[in-house]
Write a protein that holds these residues in place. Structure first.
Motif, PDB file in Angstrom:
ATOM      1  N   ASP A 171       0.836  -1.205   0.000  1.00 38.67           N
ATOM      2  CA  ASP A 171       0.000   0.000   0.000  1.00 38.67           C
ATOM      3  C   ASP A 171       0.871   1.255   0.000  1.00 38.67           C
ATOM      4  O   ASP A 171       1.611   1.506   0.951  1.00 38.67           O
TER       5      ASP A 171
ATOM      6  N   TYR B  30       0.147   4.363   0.407  1.00 33.46           N
ATOM      7  CA  TYR B  30      -0.177   5.373   1.421  1.00 33.46           C
ATOM      8  C   TYR B  30       0.563   5.065   2.721  1.00 33.46           C
ATOM      9  O   TYR B  30       1.041   5.977   3.401  1.00 33.46           O
TER      10      TYR B  30
ATOM     11  N   GLU C 180      -3.145  13.435   0.325  1.00 33.04           N
ATOM     12  CA  GLU C 180      -3.274  14.164  -0.942  1.00 33.04           C
ATOM     13  C   GLU C 180      -1.961  14.151  -1.715  1.00 33.04           C
ATOM     14  O   GLU C 180      -1.954  13.959  -2.943  1.00 33.04           O
TER      15      GLU C 180
ATOM     16  N   GLY D 266      -1.492  10.590  -3.041  1.00 36.42           N
ATOM     17  CA  GLY D 266      -2.503  10.289  -4.046  1.00 36.42           C
ATOM     18  C   GLY D 266      -2.273  11.005  -5.365  1.00 36.42           C
ATOM     19  O   GLY D 266      -2.611  10.480  -6.429  1.00 36.42           O
ATOM     20  N   ARG D 267      -1.692  12.193  -5.302  1.00 31.18           N
ATOM     21  CA  ARG D 267      -1.424  12.971  -6.506  1.00 31.18           C
ATOM     22  C   ARG D 267      -0.592  12.162  -7.503  1.00 31.18           C
ATOM     23  O   ARG D 267      -0.771  12.245  -8.713  1.00 31.18           O
TER      24      ARG D 267
ATOM     25  N   CYS E 199       0.224   8.566  -6.877  1.00 34.48           N
ATOM     26  CA  CYS E 199       0.051   7.118  -6.766  1.00 34.48           C
ATOM     27  C   CYS E 199      -1.375   6.611  -6.964  1.00 34.48           C
ATOM     28  O   CYS E 199      -1.567   5.399  -7.153  1.00 34.48           O
ATOM     29  N   GLU E 200      -2.365   7.490  -6.907  1.00 32.82           N
ATOM     30  CA  GLU E 200      -3.750   7.019  -6.857  1.00 32.82           C
ATOM     31  C   GLU E 200      -4.114   6.113  -8.035  1.00 32.82           C
ATOM     32  O   GLU E 200      -4.756   5.068  -7.865  1.00 32.82           O
ATOM     33  N   GLU E 201      -3.696   6.470  -9.236  1.00 32.59           N
ATOM     34  CA  GLU E 201      -4.067   5.680 -10.416  1.00 32.59           C
ATOM     35  C   GLU E 201      -3.554   4.245 -10.307  1.00 32.59           C
ATOM     36  O   GLU E 201      -4.316   3.284 -10.508  1.00 32.59           O
TER      37      GLU E 201
ATOM     38  N   ALA F 149      -2.296   2.765  -7.564  1.00 29.66           N
ATOM     39  CA  ALA F 149      -2.784   2.139  -6.336  1.00 29.66           C
ATOM     40  C   ALA F 149      -4.150   1.512  -6.577  1.00 29.66           C
ATOM     41  O   ALA F 149      -4.424   0.388  -6.141  1.00 29.66           O
ATOM     42  N   SER F 150      -4.989   2.228  -7.293  1.00 34.86           N
ATOM     43  CA  SER F 150      -6.330   1.717  -7.590  1.00 34.86           C
ATOM     44  C   SER F 150      -6.274   0.459  -8.447  1.00 34.86           C
ATOM     45  O   SER F 150      -7.005  -0.509  -8.209  1.00 34.86           O
TER      46      SER F 150
ATOM     47  N   SER G 288      -6.880   1.573  -1.785  1.00 34.70           N
ATOM     48  CA  SER G 288      -7.734   2.758  -1.789  1.00 34.70           C
ATOM     49  C   SER G 288      -7.178   3.808  -0.830  1.00 34.70           C
ATOM     50  O   SER G 288      -6.393   3.499   0.071  1.00 34.70           O
ATOM     51  N   LYS G 289      -7.603   5.060  -1.052  1.00 28.29           N
ATOM     52  CA  LYS G 289      -7.173   6.150  -0.169  1.00 28.29           C
ATOM     53  C   LYS G 289      -7.670   5.895   1.246  1.00 28.29           C
ATOM     54  O   LYS G 289      -8.838   5.595   1.454  1.00 28.29           O
TER      55      LYS G 289
END
Length: 333
Positions: free
Chosen positions: A188, A190, A311, A314-315, A317-319, A321-322, A327-328
């Protein structure tokens, strides 16, 4: 106290010997391994702190598996060609501690920095970057180091040089005909980026007098995202590439190690999974990276992380990570 010091000292001396005794072996200069084959090597991919050490140790308990520093009798030794053999490897196969590209603000080592936005282009390689020189030199060194540990035609070599994560198709092309296996271990981002930016990653800790915590966290997120992006881009075209979440391995070790072995065509034994009776070999570092397993290891960081830090991560890694099923988190503070 003296006995404890003596034991630690001799342990570290033996570790250093096992890590560096290749320097005393001059056979690479006169032995010819060109006609030797390589038996389906296994490469663990990911980022530092992402669980590769534990998975590598599990594999190396198999008596058919060897690493750059030993066989199953020394299953906890250094296991990264990028660092152990960095002085003699072509630059394309190292770059964290050895043969490091210059940067005006960032020195070495670069365990959590080689894939940041400013540096990824200096390390990212694909199958189109293979040439006869880098291929021949790497194969010569690889065959030599495997042969030092066992019968090159029978044993299975494993390596967890993280820098390979951004050059999977490059390495796959280098090893064409030898049936390499690539296993991406994810954790993960995050939790992992937050953990690493706090100083758990030495290369990031060294930046604390130059950058703010959030600047360092941003670099960590860049590194994770660019590493995973590169591996996924290459892996989607390869049938010898698979992905495992470290969290799943910790929660269901027998099941997941069996799956890794099935993918790698390696015989599974229950003894590969951490057990309380296992003794860590003399000459080992990071001795706690074995038993007991810690399925909740991310909770500490996910409980501490703030909305701002989520934030920042996620800026970048979010794509990815999903895509991997992360998830966040919801901030607790």
């Amino acid at each position: 106290m003296n006995n404890i010091f003596s034991k630690d000292f001799t342990n570290n001396i033996y570790y250093a010997y096992k890590r560096n005794n290749w320097m005393l072996d001059l056979s690479r200069f006169y032995k010819n391994y060109k006609d030797k084959s390589i038996n389906s090597p296994i490469f663990l991919l990911g980022v530092q702190g992402g669980g590769l050490s534990l998975v590598s140790r599990m594999l190396r308990r198999n008596d058919k598996v060897v690493s750059v520093t030993g066989d199953s009798n020394y299953w906890t030794g250094a296991d990264e060609m990028q660092n152990v053999l960095g002085p003699i490897l072509p630059a394309e196969f190292t770059g964290i501690k050895h043969k490091v590209p210059p940067h005006p603000k960032i020195g070495k080592p670069r365990g959590w920095l080689y894939a940041i936005d400013d540096l990824i282009d200096k390390h990212r390689l694909t199958n189109e970057d293979v040439n006869e020189n880098n291929k021949d030199e790497y194969l010569k060194i690889l065959k030599w180091i495997i042969n030092r540990q066992g019968d090159i035609n029978k044993v299975r070599f494993t390596d967890k040089s993280q820098i390979n994560t951004v050059k999977v198709s490059f390495l796959n092309e280098i090893l064409k005909g030898y049936d390499p296996k690539f296993v991406l271990i994810t954790r993960d981002p995050y939790a992992l980026c937050f953990r690493s930016a706090q100083g758990k990653a030495y290369s990031l800790k060294r930046l604390q007098n130059k950058f703010s915590f959030h600047e360092i966290l941003d670099l960590a997120a860049q590194h994770w995202a660019n590493s995973i992006k590169a591996a996924l881009e290459d892996g989607k075209y390869m049938d010898n590439f698979c992905i495992f979440k470290f969290e799943d391995i910790l929660s269901s070790p027998e099941e997941k190690v069996k799956e890794i072995c099935e993918f790698a065509k390696l015989e599974y034994t229950d003894d590969m999974v951490p057990q309380p009776e296992h003794e860590i070999p003399f000459g080992s570092k990071r001795r706690k990276r074995w038993y007991p397993l810690k399925p909740s290891l991310n909770n500490r960081y996910l409980n501490e992380i703030s909305e701002k830090e989520i934030e920042i991560i996620g800026r970048h890694c979010e794509e990815y990570a999903s895509i991997l099923g992360y998830s966040k988190p919801i901030p607790k503070n």
